[in-house]
Design an enzyme around this catalytic site. Structure first.
Site, PDB file in Angstrom:
ATOM      1  CB  ALA A 188     -13.724  17.873 -39.748  1.00 21.66           C
ATOM      2  CG  LEU A 192      -9.521  14.985 -41.420  1.00 21.68           C
ATOM      3  CD1 LEU A 192      -9.607  13.577 -40.422  1.00 21.68           C
ATOM      4  CD2 LEU A 192     -10.710  14.594 -42.566  1.00 21.68           C
ATOM      5  CG  HIS A 193      -9.586  22.005 -43.343  1.00 26.97           C
ATOM      6  ND1 HIS A 193     -10.802  22.527 -43.847  1.00 26.97           N
ATOM      7  CD2 HIS A 193      -9.007  21.621 -44.608  1.00 26.97           C
ATOM      8  CE1 HIS A 193     -10.874  22.537 -45.085  1.00 26.97           C
ATOM      9  NE2 HIS A 193      -9.914  22.085 -45.438  1.00 26.97           N
ATOM     10  CB  ALA A 194     -14.010  23.651 -40.506  1.00 26.85           C
ATOM     11  CG  ASP A 210      -8.790  21.302 -48.747  1.00 19.19           C
ATOM     12  OD1 ASP A 210      -9.619  21.622 -48.213  1.00 19.19           O
ATOM     13  OD2 ASP A 210      -7.959  20.545 -48.003  1.00 19.19           O
TER      14      ASP A 210
END
Length: 91
Positions: A19, A14-16, A90
């Site tokens: 998120a 859960l990166h930018a 991703d």
């Protein structure tokens, strides 16, 4: 209170980007939704509509999280959020 589990599908967790997608969707629901790692106490859950809280959770690919919400439409709302978390943003 409704509760669902979801497995983080994004390869980098859960990166930018994921998120932000998740927090925006949670905020648009009109319900108070929380998120926590599986096994953490419900009182330690974080606000699912806060991107900073989501990123601070540090959930990685393959990790299971618990979503909770209460109110009319909570079950459907959580299903929508589960689908977001279980999509690889991703790819």
């Amino acid at each position: 209170m409704s509760e669902r589990t979801a497995t983080i599908a994004s390869r980098v967790g859960l990166h930018a980007r994921p998120a932000a997608i998740f927090a925006e969707a949670a905020g648009d629901l009109g319900l108070e939704v929380t998120i926590a790692r599986l096994g953490e106490p419900a009182e330690d859950a974080l606000d699912a509509s806060s991107m900073l809280s989501i990123m601070g959770l540090g959930a990685e690919h393959g990790e299971v999280v618990v979503l909770r919400a209460e109110g009319p439409g909570a079950d459907d709302a959580l299903e929508t959020l589960v689908r977001i978390l279980e999509t690889d943003h991703d790819a």
